[in-house]
Design a protein around this motif. Structure first.
Motif, PDB file in Angstrom:
ATOM      1  N   HIS A 131       0.833  -1.209   0.000  1.00 15.50           N
ATOM      2  CA  HIS A 131       0.000   0.000   0.000  1.00 15.50           C
ATOM      3  C   HIS A 131       0.864   1.254   0.000  1.00 15.50           C
ATOM      4  N   ALA A 132       1.866   1.273   0.866  1.00 17.06           N
ATOM      5  CA  ALA A 132       2.746   2.444   0.954  1.00 17.06           C
ATOM      6  C   ALA A 132       3.514   2.653  -0.343  1.00 17.06           C
ATOM      7  N   ALA A 133       3.992   1.570  -0.930  1.00 13.94           N
ATOM      8  CA  ALA A 133       4.748   1.685  -2.177  1.00 13.94           C
ATOM      9  C   ALA A 133       3.888   2.231  -3.305  1.00 13.94           C
ATOM     10  N   LEU A 134       2.651   1.763  -3.399  1.00 16.38           N
ATOM     11  CA  LEU A 134       1.764   2.262  -4.447  1.00 16.38           C
ATOM     12  C   LEU A 134       1.425   3.735  -4.255  1.00 16.38           C
ATOM     13  N   LEU A 135       1.138   4.121  -3.025  1.00 12.65           N
ATOM     14  CA  LEU A 135       0.814   5.524  -2.774  1.00 12.65           C
ATOM     15  C   LEU A 135       1.986   6.436  -3.114  1.00 12.65           C
ATOM     16  N   GLU A 136       3.195   5.935  -2.951  1.00 20.82           N
ATOM     17  CA  GLU A 136       4.380   6.733  -3.287  1.00 20.82           C
ATOM     18  C   GLU A 136       4.596   6.817  -4.791  1.00 20.82           C
ATOM     19  N   LEU A 137       4.236   5.761  -5.506  1.00 21.35           N
ATOM     20  CA  LEU A 137       4.544   5.695  -6.933  1.00 21.35           C
ATOM     21  C   LEU A 137       3.424   6.221  -7.827  1.00 21.35           C
ATOM     22  N   VAL A 138       2.183   5.936  -7.473  1.00 18.49           N
ATOM     23  CA  VAL A 138       1.058   6.248  -8.360  1.00 18.49           C
ATOM     24  C   VAL A 138       0.682   7.722  -8.251  1.00 18.49           C
ATOM     25  N   GLU A 139       0.393   8.327  -9.395  1.00 17.44           N
ATOM     26  CA  GLU A 139       0.010   9.734  -9.476  1.00 17.44           C
ATOM     27  C   GLU A 139      -1.483   9.864  -9.797  1.00 17.44           C
ATOM     28  N   PRO A 140      -2.081  11.016  -9.462  1.00 16.17           N
ATOM     29  CA  PRO A 140      -3.509  11.212  -9.770  1.00 16.17           C
ATOM     30  C   PRO A 140      -3.832  11.181 -11.260  1.00 16.17           C
ATOM     31  N   SER A 141      -2.823  11.305 -12.095  1.00 16.74           N
ATOM     32  CA  SER A 141      -3.046  11.265 -13.544  1.00 16.74           C
ATOM     33  C   SER A 141      -2.886   9.859 -14.126  1.00 16.74           C
ATOM     34  N   ASP A 142      -2.606   8.881 -13.283  1.00 18.42           N
ATOM     35  CA  ASP A 142      -2.382   7.509 -13.737  1.00 18.42           C
ATOM     36  C   ASP A 142      -3.677   6.714 -13.811  1.00 18.42           C
ATOM     37  N   ALA A 143      -3.568   5.497 -14.322  1.00 24.33           N
ATOM     38  CA  ALA A 143      -4.591   4.458 -14.208  1.00 24.33           C
ATOM     39  C   ALA A 143      -3.901   3.203 -13.705  1.00 24.33           C
ATOM     40  N   LEU A 144      -4.634   2.399 -12.953  1.00 23.57           N
ATOM     41  CA  LEU A 144      -4.083   1.177 -12.367  1.00 23.57           C
ATOM     42  C   LEU A 144      -4.736  -0.045 -13.001  1.00 23.57           C
ATOM     43  N   VAL A 145      -3.941  -1.091 -13.193  1.00 24.56           N
ATOM     44  CA  VAL A 145      -4.489  -2.389 -13.580  1.00 24.56           C
ATOM     45  C   VAL A 145      -3.782  -3.456 -12.759  1.00 24.56           C
ATOM     46  N   THR A 146      -4.566  -4.421 -12.275  1.00 23.24           N
ATOM     47  CA  THR A 146      -4.010  -5.517 -11.491  1.00 23.24           C
ATOM     48  C   THR A 146      -4.969  -6.699 -11.584  1.00 23.24           C
ATOM     49  N   THR A 147      -4.751  -7.688 -10.745  1.00 25.34           N
ATOM     50  CA  THR A 147      -5.619  -8.857 -10.713  1.00 25.34           C
ATOM     51  C   THR A 147      -6.846  -8.590  -9.852  1.00 25.34           C
ATOM     52  N   TRP A 148      -7.886  -9.380 -10.058  1.00 24.22           N
ATOM     53  CA  TRP A 148      -9.167  -9.159  -9.391  1.00 24.22           C
ATOM     54  C   TRP A 148      -9.061  -9.459  -7.898  1.00 24.22           C
ATOM     55  N   ARG A 149      -9.768  -8.675  -7.111  1.00 23.47           N
ATOM     56  CA  ARG A 149      -9.683  -8.779  -5.650  1.00 23.47           C
ATOM     57  C   ARG A 149     -10.347 -10.038  -5.098  1.00 23.47           C
ATOM     58  N   LEU A 150     -11.071 -10.800  -5.935  1.00 22.27           N
ATOM     59  CA  LEU A 150     -11.676 -12.064  -5.514  1.00 22.27           C
ATOM     60  C   LEU A 150     -11.226 -13.214  -6.422  1.00 22.27           C
ATOM     61  N   ASP A 151     -10.026 -13.126  -6.944  1.00 17.69           N
ATOM     62  CA  ASP A 151      -9.571 -14.011  -8.009  1.00 17.69           C
ATOM     63  C   ASP A 151      -9.420 -15.470  -7.585  1.00 17.69           C
ATOM     64  N   GLY A 152      -9.167 -15.720  -6.307  1.00 19.00           N
ATOM     65  CA  GLY A 152      -8.990 -17.092  -5.861  1.00 19.00           C
ATOM     66  C   GLY A 152      -7.586 -17.416  -5.426  1.00 19.00           C
ATOM     67  N   HIS A 153      -6.664 -16.491  -5.595  1.00 20.50           N
ATOM     68  CA  HIS A 153      -5.279 -16.646  -5.143  1.00 20.50           C
ATOM     69  C   HIS A 153      -4.992 -15.504  -4.173  1.00 20.50           C
ATOM     70  N   PRO A 154      -4.432 -15.792  -2.991  1.00 25.21           N
ATOM     71  CA  PRO A 154      -4.278 -14.727  -1.990  1.00 25.21           C
ATOM     72  C   PRO A 154      -3.406 -13.567  -2.439  1.00 25.21           C
ATOM     73  N   ASP A 155      -2.356 -13.825  -3.198  1.00 27.46           N
ATOM     74  CA  ASP A 155      -1.525 -12.719  -3.681  1.00 27.46           C
ATOM     75  C   ASP A 155      -2.298 -11.863  -4.683  1.00 27.46           C
ATOM     76  N   HIS A 156      -3.028 -12.506  -5.575  1.00 25.17           N
ATOM     77  CA  HIS A 156      -3.841 -11.771  -6.544  1.00 25.17           C
ATOM     78  C   HIS A 156      -4.892 -10.926  -5.832  1.00 25.17           C
ATOM     79  N   GLU A 157      -5.524 -11.518  -4.843  1.00 24.71           N
ATOM     80  CA  GLU A 157      -6.598 -10.813  -4.147  1.00 24.71           C
ATOM     81  C   GLU A 157      -6.081  -9.623  -3.353  1.00 24.71           C
TER      82      GLU A 157
END
Length: 253
Positions: A131-157
């Motif tokens: 969480h801290a790393a993302l808040l430091e790196l991501v800007e308000p002008s960005d867009a984020l893409v990642t895996t689904w929060r209910l994907d079935g794998h704990p790291d993905h989620e």
């Protein structure tokens, strides 16, 4: 990916071809880019190869439209062969090399990669660091893409949950790609927010680059030992050949 850390992942319940047929009729294709080209696309990937499985077509489309791409590697995938007793430093080196090769196959070898070195299979326990790393790196002008929060794998989620919070705080678009969901879910399952799912079509050349990029992840495609199969089974490899990618979309482009 780290199959040893999965919770709901077994053999695929629905054949990939059946999924593809249902999705083609029931999930709309976006009529505009899912991410505006003026936004930097920040790709949070739980393990090496997830950026290929989740969003290789999206990354190519965004880069070809002039958009910037930045990859945040949560883990180095070092635990994928733990059951086969491979030394984790060796696996880590192999998988990072495979990621570089895969990105090059996509024409994205120049894309910067930020390595967080979180524990493979233990991203949830390190969620505060993520969480801290993302808040430091991501800007308000960005867009984020990642895996689904209910994907079935704990790291993905965990990546999905943390990205959702960051996107809400910064009021930026978020796309979440189902990767392992296709293994345990069924078409039309009521617990899945199908109304938020959109498809991205891609030209044949982009799909061929995606397939080539996945082939770079040889450690995940070959048997781990005489008694352990490949991490990526035939069903997930077949899904990687779909000419579309799917994303749960939050916020505007």
């Amino acid at each position: 990916m780290n199959n040893a850390a999965s919770r709901r992942i077994t053999a695929a319940q629905v054949p990939a071809a059946q999924w593809h047929g249902w999705l083609m009729h029931c999930v709309p294709t976006s009529v505009r880019p899912l991410v505006a080209p003026e936004r930097r696309l920040v790709v949070l990937t739980p393990h090496p190869d997830d950026e290929v499985l989740a969003c290789a077509l999206l990354m190519q489309q965004h880069a070809e439209s002039g958009g910037a791409v930045h990859i945040v590697a949560a883990t180095d995938g070092e635990a994928s062969h733990a059951e086969a007793c491979w030394p984790m430093p060796q696996v880590q080196a192999i998988r990072c090399s495979e990621r570089d090769e895969g990105l090059a196959a996509l024409g994205l070898g120049h894309v910067p990669v930020t390595h967080l070195h979180l524990p493979d299979g233990g991203v949830a326990e390190a969620g505060g660091r993520l969480h801290a790393a993302l808040l430091e790196l991501v800007e308000p002008s960005d867009a984020l893409v990642t895996t689904w929060r209910l994907d079935g794998h704990p790291d993905h989620e965990c990546c999905g949950r943390v990205a959702l919070d960051v996107a809400r705080r910064l009021r930026i678009p978020l796309l979440q790609a189902p990767v392992w969901m296709w293994h345990w879910a069924r078409p039309g399952a009521p617990q899945i927010p199908w109304q938020d799912l959109y498809a991205l079509d891609a030209p044949p050349a982009a799909l061929q680059r995606k397939i080539a990029a996945l082939q770079a992840h040889r450690s995940q495609l070959q048997p781990r030992s005489a008694r352990l199969g490949a991490v990526l089974d035939a069903a997930i490899v077949e899904r990687a050949h779909w000419p579309r990618e799917y994303f749960f979309c939050h916020g505007s482009s």
